[in-house]
Scaffold this motif. Structure first.
Motif, PDB file in Angstrom:
ATOM      1  N   ARG A 183       0.833  -1.205   0.000  1.00  0.00           N
ATOM      2  CA  ARG A 183       0.000   0.000   0.000  1.00  0.00           C
ATOM      3  C   ARG A 183       0.871   1.259   0.000  1.00  0.00           C
ATOM      4  N   PHE A 184       1.985   1.228   0.740  1.00  0.00           N
ATOM      5  CA  PHE A 184       2.902   2.379   0.707  1.00  0.00           C
ATOM      6  C   PHE A 184       3.481   2.572  -0.694  1.00  0.00           C
ATOM      7  N   ASP A 185       3.905   1.465  -1.319  1.00  0.00           N
ATOM      8  CA  ASP A 185       4.499   1.570  -2.639  1.00  0.00           C
ATOM      9  C   ASP A 185       3.492   2.062  -3.675  1.00  0.00           C
ATOM     10  N   ALA A 186       2.248   1.663  -3.528  1.00  0.00           N
ATOM     11  CA  ALA A 186       1.220   2.064  -4.489  1.00  0.00           C
ATOM     12  C   ALA A 186       0.684   3.460  -4.215  1.00  0.00           C
ATOM     13  N   GLY A 187       1.112   4.074  -3.120  1.00  0.00           N
ATOM     14  CA  GLY A 187       0.611   5.403  -2.777  1.00  0.00           C
ATOM     15  C   GLY A 187      -0.835   5.387  -2.330  1.00  0.00           C
ATOM     16  N   ALA A 188      -1.307   4.241  -1.843  1.00  0.00           N
ATOM     17  CA  ALA A 188      -2.704   4.113  -1.438  1.00  0.00           C
ATOM     18  C   ALA A 188      -2.912   4.354   0.046  1.00  0.00           C
ATOM     19  N   VAL A 189      -1.867   4.771   0.763  1.00  0.00           N
ATOM     20  CA  VAL A 189      -1.968   4.960   2.205  1.00  0.00           C
ATOM     21  C   VAL A 189      -2.385   6.407   2.480  1.00  0.00           C
ATOM     22  N   ARG A 190      -3.329   6.578   3.372  1.00  0.00           N
ATOM     23  CA  ARG A 190      -3.806   7.896   3.753  1.00  0.00           C
ATOM     24  C   ARG A 190      -3.780   8.026   5.274  1.00  0.00           C
ATOM     25  N   LEU A 191      -3.553   9.244   5.718  1.00  0.00           N
ATOM     26  CA  LEU A 191      -3.551   9.511   7.154  1.00  0.00           C
ATOM     27  C   LEU A 191      -4.976   9.723   7.657  1.00  0.00           C
ATOM     28  N   ASP A 192      -5.288   9.088   8.761  1.00  0.00           N
ATOM     29  CA  ASP A 192      -6.531   9.351   9.480  1.00  0.00           C
ATOM     30  C   ASP A 192      -6.166  10.207  10.690  1.00  0.00           C
ATOM     31  N   ALA A 193      -5.848  11.474  10.417  1.00  0.00           N
ATOM     32  CA  ALA A 193      -5.264  12.340  11.435  1.00  0.00           C
ATOM     33  C   ALA A 193      -6.332  12.994  12.287  1.00  0.00           C
ATOM     34  N   THR A 194      -6.112  12.945  13.592  1.00  0.00           N
ATOM     35  CA  THR A 194      -6.988  13.609  14.555  1.00  0.00           C
ATOM     36  C   THR A 194      -6.123  14.214  15.655  1.00  0.00           C
ATOM     37  N   ALA A 195      -6.720  15.114  16.414  1.00  0.00           N
ATOM     38  CA  ALA A 195      -6.000  15.700  17.546  1.00  0.00           C
ATOM     39  C   ALA A 195      -5.738  14.606  18.582  1.00  0.00           C
ATOM     40  N   THR A 196      -4.479  14.419  18.934  1.00  0.00           N
ATOM     41  CA  THR A 196      -4.083  13.297  19.772  1.00  0.00           C
ATOM     42  C   THR A 196      -3.118  13.766  20.845  1.00  0.00           C
ATOM     43  N   ASP A 197      -3.312  13.238  22.047  1.00  0.00           N
ATOM     44  CA  ASP A 197      -2.342  13.450  23.116  1.00  0.00           C
ATOM     45  C   ASP A 197      -1.254  12.396  22.964  1.00  0.00           C
ATOM     46  N   LEU A 198      -0.051  12.838  22.606  1.00  0.00           N
ATOM     47  CA  LEU A 198       1.011  11.904  22.277  1.00  0.00           C
ATOM     48  C   LEU A 198       1.476  11.110  23.491  1.00  0.00           C
ATOM     49  N   ALA A 199       1.495  11.713  24.665  1.00  0.00           N
ATOM     50  CA  ALA A 199       1.909  10.985  25.865  1.00  0.00           C
ATOM     51  C   ALA A 199       0.939   9.846  26.163  1.00  0.00           C
ATOM     52  N   ASP A 200      -0.375  10.118  26.067  1.00  0.00           N
ATOM     53  CA  ASP A 200      -1.364   9.064  26.287  1.00  0.00           C
ATOM     54  C   ASP A 200      -1.233   7.958  25.247  1.00  0.00           C
ATOM     55  N   THR A 201      -0.933   8.342  23.992  1.00  0.00           N
ATOM     56  CA  THR A 201      -0.783   7.347  22.928  1.00  0.00           C
ATOM     57  C   THR A 201       0.383   6.411  23.225  1.00  0.00           C
ATOM     58  N   VAL A 202       1.504   6.965  23.675  1.00  0.00           N
ATOM     59  CA  VAL A 202       2.673   6.134  23.990  1.00  0.00           C
ATOM     60  C   VAL A 202       2.350   5.198  25.153  1.00  0.00           C
ATOM     61  N   ARG A 203       1.727   5.743  26.202  1.00  0.00           N
ATOM     62  CA  ARG A 203       1.394   4.892  27.365  1.00  0.00           C
ATOM     63  C   ARG A 203       0.434   3.772  26.968  1.00  0.00           C
ATOM     64  N   ALA A 204      -0.552   4.091  26.124  1.00  0.00           N
ATOM     65  CA  ALA A 204      -1.506   3.066  25.712  1.00  0.00           C
ATOM     66  C   ALA A 204      -0.826   1.986  24.878  1.00  0.00           C
ATOM     67  N   SER A 205       0.112   2.379  24.012  1.00  0.00           N
ATOM     68  CA  SER A 205       0.818   1.400  23.192  1.00  0.00           C
ATOM     69  C   SER A 205       1.649   0.458  24.069  1.00  0.00           C
ATOM     70  N   LEU A 206       2.315   0.998  25.087  1.00  0.00           N
ATOM     71  CA  LEU A 206       3.105   0.155  25.975  1.00  0.00           C
ATOM     72  C   LEU A 206       2.215  -0.761  26.812  1.00  0.00           C
ATOM     73  N   ALA A 207       1.086  -0.231  27.302  1.00  0.00           N
ATOM     74  CA  ALA A 207       0.189  -1.035  28.138  1.00  0.00           C
ATOM     75  C   ALA A 207      -0.441  -2.160  27.343  1.00  0.00           C
ATOM     76  N   LEU A 208      -0.781  -1.890  26.056  1.00  0.00           N
ATOM     77  CA  LEU A 208      -1.417  -2.901  25.227  1.00  0.00           C
ATOM     78  C   LEU A 208      -0.531  -4.136  25.085  1.00  0.00           C
ATOM     79  N   ARG A 209       0.778  -3.941  25.095  1.00  0.00           N
ATOM     80  CA  ARG A 209       1.705  -5.045  24.878  1.00  0.00           C
ATOM     81  C   ARG A 209       2.342  -5.532  26.178  1.00  0.00           C
ATOM     82  N   GLY A 210       1.908  -4.992  27.308  1.00  0.00           N
ATOM     83  CA  GLY A 210       2.433  -5.439  28.587  1.00  0.00           C
ATOM     84  C   GLY A 210       3.861  -5.014  28.838  1.00  0.00           C
ATOM     85  N   TRP A 211       4.253  -3.847  28.269  1.00  0.00           N
ATOM     86  CA  TRP A 211       5.630  -3.388  28.409  1.00  0.00           C
ATOM     87  C   TRP A 211       5.783  -2.271  29.430  1.00  0.00           C
ATOM     88  N   THR A 212       4.715  -1.900  30.109  1.00  0.00           N
ATOM     89  CA  THR A 212       4.772  -0.738  30.985  1.00  0.00           C
ATOM     90  C   THR A 212       5.815  -0.913  32.080  1.00  0.00           C
TER      91      THR A 212
END
Length: 533
Positions: free
Chosen positions: A326-355
């Protein structure tokens, strides 16, 4: 600007146009100077030769005419009358007559001693005919002609009488000087004309060269259709023709490579898509086998778990291949929204049990317009990479130091990455070890898949997570678990960063270990959101 000015000045000083003009002017100047010198020499020689011949002939004729009535040996009075008569017939030029110790001058007030040299007197006294000599006297040029007077009895014996004629050459000097000045004056327009002709010739030569240079720059910039018009049959035309042939070959090779690349991408996408259905069935079967593994004999249980793990790895590889496609074909699009980056990082770590395994230093209230899912993929790959191949402590630092950019730094204290590995860590399917051995959860070292995905995504057909935000079948990661590396995780992370207008850099930590730094432009929520990738 300073560099461009320096380049322009060097081009101005050492350009082909300047060299051509300078060469033309030098050739014209040397030619003019040479012609002037030759013309001056020839003109001066001709003028002096004419004057010398005229003076010798006039003196010889006048002495012959006046000397016929002179009685020898003369006294002072008759010698003086003889000198005066000879001078009258020669335009009142100074005449000096000598006979033994007697000397008579046609002009009694003229100083002749400095103009008649001893060498000339000796030559005349030898009786070999008329002699002449050019001398400088008080800064002015003079021609002195001397001749012995012989008896008219036919034996041509010298009578002892010597006659000298002094001729002023200042008029001839002024004439030759005027000629030299006129030639010098004519040199200036000759040089100017040579410069104009040089500019015209340089323009004629450099015009096709400039066109060829422009076409070359366009070709280097990616415009493979750039060509130059071929005019004439000279060397420049041959050069333009060769350039066009080279550009044609390059364009044909590029088209062939693009076609092959497009076929390869379609092949990967098609194969990945076709594998999804059988993989889904295999995943279901593997899941059932893993659930009943405890009830199977040890060998069968180990085989069931191995099949489940490998099926999960193959599923992730297929999903990664589809994402790369999809990247090579240029078919990838951003679904951009206002995001708290600190919360996003914490959620990513918690989802995988890395906290509990990661030290976080997150700047709070850093909000930006990003695609939360793609930021999660980047964090999962960078942190999973550090946990799997690095050594504790693994630190994650989020900061927005400049106000216009945000950085996410993932560092570990492992053995680090050699420079040759750092250069290729984001290449697709690159593995640090030459054997490309798979790393296992128990034996994961730096020799494993440093370029693979760490806790990579179990993505759906549209590249998203499951409805509950967890990984797909077989791709779930229990606490402390890591998926097998496909060699595409770091490449996907970099593509996601570039999709946001950022990048990922890798360096060596000062205290040992590797440091991966995500740099993103900080678009605030109040700015206009852009959905295009």
């Amino acid at each position: 600007m300073r560099r461009s000015l320096g380049h322009g000045s060097r081009r101005l000083v050492g350009g082909l146009r300047v060299r051509l003009v300078v060469t033309f002017v030098l050739v014209a100047l040397v030619s003019a100077v040479t012609a002037t010198a030759l013309a001056y020499r020839d003109a001066r020689t001709a003028v002096l030769q004419r004057t010398q011949n005229t003076a010798v002939n006039d003196l010889r004729e006048r002495v012959a005419a006046v000397g016929a009535g002179l009685d020898l040996p003369p006294d002072q009075r008759s010698l003086s009358r003889f000198a005066a008569k000879v001078s009258e017939g020669l335009g009142a030029r100074i005449v000096v007559a000598r006979h033994q110790d007697l000397t008579a001058v046609s002009d009694a007030y003229a100083d002749t001693e400095g103009r008649i040299t001893a060498e000339l007197r000796a030559a005349v006294r030898s009786g070999d005919g008329a002699r002449f000599q050019r001398v400088q006297w008080r800064g002015d040029p003079y021609l002195v002609v001397g001749t012995p007077v012989t008896y008219a009895d036919g034996d041509r014996r010298t009578s002892g009488l010597e006659v000298f004629l002094i001729t002023d050459l200042r008029a001839e000097r002024d004439d030759t000087a005027a000629l030299l000045d006129s030639v010098r004056t004519g040199t200036v327009p000759v040089v100017v004309l040579a410069a104009l002709l040089a500019l015209l010739a340089a323009g004629t030569v450099l015009r096709p060269v400039r066109k060829l240079g422009r076409a070359t720059r366009e070709l280097a910039a990616g415009d493979l259709g750039s060509r130059v018009a071929v005019r004439g049959h000279d060397e420049l035309a041959d050069l333009a023709r060769t350039f066009n042939e080279t550009a044609d070959a390059l364009q044909a090779s590029d088209a062939e490579l693009r076609a092959q690349e497009a076929k390869a991408r379609r092949f990967v996408a098609d194969v990945s898509h076709e594998l999804r259905t059988p993989l889904a069935a295999m995943t279901m079967v593997a899941t059932v086998l893993e659930e009943d593994a405890d009830q199977l004999p040890p060998d069968a249980a180990h085989a069931a778990r191995t099949v489940g793990a490998e099926t999960a790895r193959l599923s992730r590889l297929v999903e990664d291949l589809m994402e790369i496609s999809r990247f090579d074909a240029g078919a990838v699009r951003l679904d951009a929204t206002a995001t708290d980056l600190a919360d996003t990082v914490r959620a990513s770590l918690a989802l995988r049990g890395w906290t509990d395994r990661v030290v976080v230093e997150l700047q709070e209230d850093v909000r930006a317009v990003v695609d939360r899912r793609r930021i999660d993929v980047i964090v999962a790959n960078l942190v999973g990479n550090a946990l799997r191949h690095g050594a504790p402590p693994v630190t994650v630092t989020l900061a927005a130091p400049g106000g216009d950019r945000v950085t996410l730094e993932v560092a570990d204290r492992g053995p680090g990455l050699p420079p040759e590995v750092r250069e290729r860590v984001f290449d697709r399917f690159y593995k640090a070890d030459a054997a490309r051995t798979r790393s296992t959860p128990e034996g994961g070292g730096r020799g494993g898949d440093r370029g693979g995905d760490r806790g990579g995504a179990g993505l759906g057909q549209d590249g998203s997570f499951g409805q509950d935000g967890s990984f797909g079948p077989g791709g779930s990661l229990g606490p402390g678990g890591f998926g097998q590396g496909s060699g595409l995780g770091m490449a996907i992370a970099l593509e996601n960063a570039r999709l946001h207008g950022g990048t990922i850099e890798v360096a060596e930590h000062p205290e040992g270990g590797a440091v991966f730094t995500l740099r993103l432009p900080l678009r605030h929520p109040d700015e206009e959101e852009e959905g295009d990738g």
